[in-house]
Design a protein around this motif. Structure first.
Motif, PDB file in Angstrom:
ATOM      1  N   LEU A  18      -6.530  -2.323  -2.599  1.00 41.15           N
ATOM      2  CA  LEU A  18      -7.779  -2.026  -1.904  1.00 41.15           C
ATOM      3  C   LEU A  18      -7.771  -0.611  -1.326  1.00 41.15           C
ATOM      4  O   LEU A  18      -8.766   0.120  -1.417  1.00 41.15           O
ATOM      5  CB  LEU A  18      -8.029  -3.060  -0.803  1.00 41.15           C
ATOM      6  N   GLY A  19      -6.649  -0.220  -0.735  1.00 42.66           N
ATOM      7  CA  GLY A  19      -6.548   1.124  -0.175  1.00 42.66           C
ATOM      8  C   GLY A  19      -6.665   2.192  -1.244  1.00 42.66           C
ATOM      9  O   GLY A  19      -7.353   3.209  -1.061  1.00 42.66           O
ATOM     10  N   ALA A  32      -5.526   9.193  -2.394  1.00 43.11           N
ATOM     11  CA  ALA A  32      -5.270   7.932  -3.098  1.00 43.11           C
ATOM     12  C   ALA A  32      -3.885   7.936  -3.727  1.00 43.11           C
ATOM     13  O   ALA A  32      -3.147   6.943  -3.647  1.00 43.11           O
ATOM     14  CB  ALA A  32      -6.340   7.706  -4.169  1.00 43.11           C
ATOM     15  N   LYS A  33      -3.523   9.071  -4.344  1.00 43.33           N
ATOM     16  CA  LYS A  33      -2.173   9.168  -4.931  1.00 43.33           C
ATOM     17  C   LYS A  33      -1.111   9.132  -3.841  1.00 43.33           C
ATOM     18  O   LYS A  33      -0.068   8.472  -3.993  1.00 43.33           O
ATOM     19  CB  LYS A  33      -2.047  10.456  -5.748  1.00 43.33           C
ATOM     20  N   ALA A  34      -1.357   9.831  -2.749  1.00 48.31           N
ATOM     21  CA  ALA A  34      -0.400   9.833  -1.644  1.00 48.31           C
ATOM     22  C   ALA A  34      -0.232   8.417  -1.079  1.00 48.31           C
ATOM     23  O   ALA A  34       0.889   7.996  -0.745  1.00 48.31           O
ATOM     24  CB  ALA A  34      -0.859  10.792  -0.552  1.00 48.31           C
ATOM     25  N   TRP A  35      -1.338   7.691  -0.961  1.00 45.07           N
ATOM     26  CA  TRP A  35      -1.291   6.305  -0.484  1.00 45.07           C
ATOM     27  C   TRP A  35      -0.393   5.454  -1.379  1.00 45.07           C
ATOM     28  O   TRP A  35       0.433   4.678  -0.901  1.00 45.07           O
ATOM     29  CB  TRP A  35      -2.711   5.738  -0.451  1.00 45.07           C
ATOM     30  N   LEU A  36      -0.529   5.659  -2.678  1.00 39.79           N
ATOM     31  CA  LEU A  36       0.255   4.867  -3.623  1.00 39.79           C
ATOM     32  C   LEU A  36       1.735   5.252  -3.576  1.00 39.79           C
ATOM     33  O   LEU A  36       2.613   4.388  -3.677  1.00 39.79           O
ATOM     34  CB  LEU A  36      -0.307   5.061  -5.040  1.00 39.79           C
ATOM     35  N   VAL A  37       2.020   6.534  -3.396  1.00 36.34           N
ATOM     36  CA  VAL A  37       3.409   6.977  -3.280  1.00 36.34           C
ATOM     37  C   VAL A  37       4.039   6.410  -2.006  1.00 36.34           C
ATOM     38  O   VAL A  37       5.158   5.870  -2.035  1.00 36.34           O
ATOM     39  CB  VAL A  37       3.498   8.520  -3.275  1.00 36.34           C
ATOM     40  N   VAL A  38       3.329   6.537  -0.884  1.00 41.50           N
ATOM     41  CA  VAL A  38       3.858   6.024   0.399  1.00 41.50           C
ATOM     42  C   VAL A  38       4.052   4.512   0.320  1.00 41.50           C
ATOM     43  O   VAL A  38       5.077   3.975   0.768  1.00 41.50           O
ATOM     44  CB  VAL A  38       2.918   6.406   1.559  1.00 41.50           C
ATOM     45  N   ALA A  39       3.078   3.805  -0.266  1.00 37.59           N
ATOM     46  CA  ALA A  39       3.198   2.355  -0.406  1.00 37.59           C
ATOM     47  C   ALA A  39       4.394   1.997  -1.278  1.00 37.59           C
ATOM     48  O   ALA A  39       5.151   1.054  -0.969  1.00 37.59           O
ATOM     49  CB  ALA A  39       1.918   1.779  -1.003  1.00 37.59           C
ATOM     50  N   PHE A 161       5.456   1.483  -7.811  1.00 36.00           N
ATOM     51  CA  PHE A 161       6.243   0.283  -7.495  1.00 36.00           C
ATOM     52  C   PHE A 161       6.314  -0.774  -8.591  1.00 36.00           C
ATOM     53  O   PHE A 161       7.333  -1.477  -8.685  1.00 36.00           O
ATOM     54  CB  PHE A 161       5.757  -0.347  -6.180  1.00 36.00           C
ATOM     55  N   PRO A 162       5.293  -0.963  -9.462  1.00 29.05           N
ATOM     56  CA  PRO A 162       5.455  -2.009 -10.473  1.00 29.05           C
ATOM     57  C   PRO A 162       6.666  -1.818 -11.380  1.00 29.05           C
ATOM     58  O   PRO A 162       7.307  -2.796 -11.780  1.00 29.05           O
ATOM     59  CB  PRO A 162       4.139  -1.933 -11.260  1.00 29.05           C
ATOM     60  N   HIS A 163       6.997  -0.567 -11.723  1.00 28.65           N
ATOM     61  CA  HIS A 163       8.132  -0.362 -12.627  1.00 28.65           C
ATOM     62  C   HIS A 163       9.380   0.144 -11.917  1.00 28.65           C
ATOM     63  O   HIS A 163      10.438   0.273 -12.549  1.00 28.65           O
ATOM     64  CB  HIS A 163       7.758   0.638 -13.739  1.00 28.65           C
ATOM     65  N   LEU A 164       9.312   0.413 -10.630  1.00 29.33           N
ATOM     66  CA  LEU A 164      10.392   1.116  -9.937  1.00 29.33           C
ATOM     67  C   LEU A 164      11.711   0.345  -9.936  1.00 29.33           C
ATOM     68  O   LEU A 164      12.773   0.911 -10.185  1.00 29.33           O
ATOM     69  CB  LEU A 164       9.968   1.412  -8.488  1.00 29.33           C
TER      70      LEU A 164
END
Length: 484
Positions: A18-19, A32-39, A161-164
């Motif tokens: 959602l974020g 949005a990319k930063a949000w995904l990296v931090v998450a 995160f899905p593949h990390l």
């Protein structure tokens, strides 16, 4: 954080999705990319925040090397080659220190009767996967197949995160153009539906099938002092199907979670137990690791370009190192050697021009894989030999006491009738039979996803799988490949 946890399913995943789409909808693409990296880094740190600086250092190191390789594209080859060697060496040193230091110290102590103290390092989560992914990136940058000058993009490429945690091992060119595509920045109901289907299919495989089989495998390998013939086969097959449903379940969940962000990760698992020879098996099992070993180890060693003898050598070396990549133990190395040797034998068989009946070919391949998994699972040589001895009948044959009346004539041949040490053997046999039927005759999740059309019937089906799987989350267990 585990995919099969309440925190991930009910909080982390929905809030992250959602974020991400909210920020993109507002036009804040960088945020949005930063949000995904931090998450993603939060997801990684949930296990042990002490290793967050390690992955950040690894990412920054490889980003600098990779961007330098791209900028020096017109420089003399030796300069770029030295930079590539430095980058790969740095990655391998980091991996070797944390994963193999104690293994080598222990072997030195054994060989030379020395007493060097072990470092007793905790293996950082996902280090094998993010190291290989970044080595592939450096080679791709050297070959001008990838370039990245934006730190945030590179951080997202590594940490998504899905593949990390356990793959698939992704190339930069496979994933990052998808993040750059404007149409992928908007909510896509069909992709979310397909992603939920894959995610909950994987969760069902993991918690309902794999974790149930784990009980019998763990008892046989870790607790039983000996195993009779039938018990040993049930134990080995329990692990064979446990690792299948555990790893294919993780792969489904990884691809499903990524698809909810409109990102398609490469397929990593394609019904490997349907394989009728060992070469086909490795084209279907952990496909992105097989690709990595082929492209960045087997081919650089010479591949099949310098004659048969060197081809066989290259196969053995590749799988010895592939076994070592899975774990710092000689049992893993031996497992890799067995698969390398099997590939050599397969090549020699092909040269004869002989053909094997397809059912017999499958039986040979499947049983080889089943036997070799014993060394992969065992914590020690005695543990592996205990199971192998049982499978070969050297620890006796025990049949259920209820069969004594009908099969008593087998007693003079050494067959015993009594209770199994393995709990609920009938239930184990039933689940193994169901597992075999599923892997051989049921379409795999990738095939099902291709034909998936969102609708009421599909929603009910996915909801039922999700409900059963979530209700089965009584004890959270790690995925097997988290240990590698």
């Amino acid at each position: 954080m585990l995919f099969n946890s309440y925190e991930f399913i009910f909080l982390f995943l929905p809030l992250t999705i959602l974020g991400y789409f909210f920020l993109n909808h507002q036009g804040w693409k960088g945020a949005a990319k930063a949000w995904l990296v931090v998450a993603s880094l939060f997801f990684y740190s949930w296990w042990n925040v002490i290793y967050l600086p390690l992955i950040l250092f690894s990412m920054l190191f490889n980003y600098i090397i990779g961007s330098s390789l791209a900028k020096l594209s017109s420089s003399p080859n030796p300069t770029r080659r030295l930079l590539l060697i430095a980058g790969i060496s740095g990655d391998l040193v980091l991996l070797g220190y944390f994963k193999y230091a104690d293994f080598f110290i222990g072997n030195i102590n054994l060989l030379f009767s020395t007493h060097f103290s072990l470092l007793r390092l905790t293996l950082p989560l996902a280090i094998s996967f993010f190291t290989f992914q970044q080595i592939a990136y450096l080679v791709d940058a050297y070959q001008a197949k990838a370039q990245e000058y934006d730190w945030l993009n590179y951080a997202l490429f590594v940490s998504f995160f899905p593949h990390l945690i356990a793959g698939p091992i992704v190339h930069h060119r496979e994933m990052m153009p998808q993040f750059a595509s404007p149409e992928n920045k908007s909510w896509n109901y069909e992709n979310v539906s397909r992603g939920l289907f894959l995610f909950f299919t994987g969760l069902f495989k993991k918690v309902v099938i794999a974790d149930t089989l784990a009980g019998w495998a763990s008892f046989g390998f870790d607790q039983a002092s000996s195993l009779s013939l039938l018990e040993a086969w049930m134990v080995s097959l329990s692990y064979t199907f446990q690792i299948y449903f555990d790893f294919s379940g993780y792969s489904d969940m990884a691809l499903g979670a990524a698809l909810m962000f409109n990102i398609r990760l490469p397929i990593n698992f394609n019904s490997p137990y349907k394989a009728r020879n060992i070469q086909e098996f490795w084209r279907r099992w952990h496909m992105t690791l097989s690709r990595f070993l082929r492209n960045y180890l087997y081919i650089p060693l010479g591949g099949n370009r310098h004659g048969e003898a060197k081809l066989y050598r290259n196969l053995i070396i590749t799988f010895l190192l592939g076994g070592l990549w899975h774990g710092a133990a000689w049992t893993f190395v031996f497992w890799g050697f067995l698969h390398g040797l099997a590939l050599v034998i397969h090549r020699l068989w092909q040269k004869t021009g002989l053909r094997m009946n397809q059912v017999l070919a499958w039986l040979v391949c499947f049983n080889f894989v089943n036997f070799s998994w014993v060394f992969f699972r065992a914590q020690s040589w005695p543990e592996a030999l205990k199971v192998i001895k049982g499978m070969l009948g050297f620890s006796g044959i025990v049949l259920p006491a209820g069969l004594a009346g009908k099969l008593g004539f087998l007693a003079p041949a050494g067959v015993l009738f009594g209770e199994f040490t393995l709990q609920s053997p009938a239930r184990a046999a039933l689940l193994l039979a169901v597992s075999l039927a599923l892997v051989l005759f049921w379409r795999n999740s990738m095939e099902l996803e291709k034909d998936f059309t969102p609708g009421l019937r599909q929603a009910v089906w996915v909801g039922a799988m999700a409900l059963v799987a979530i209700l089965s989350l009584t004890g959270i267990s790690e995925f097997l490949y988290f240990n590698f």
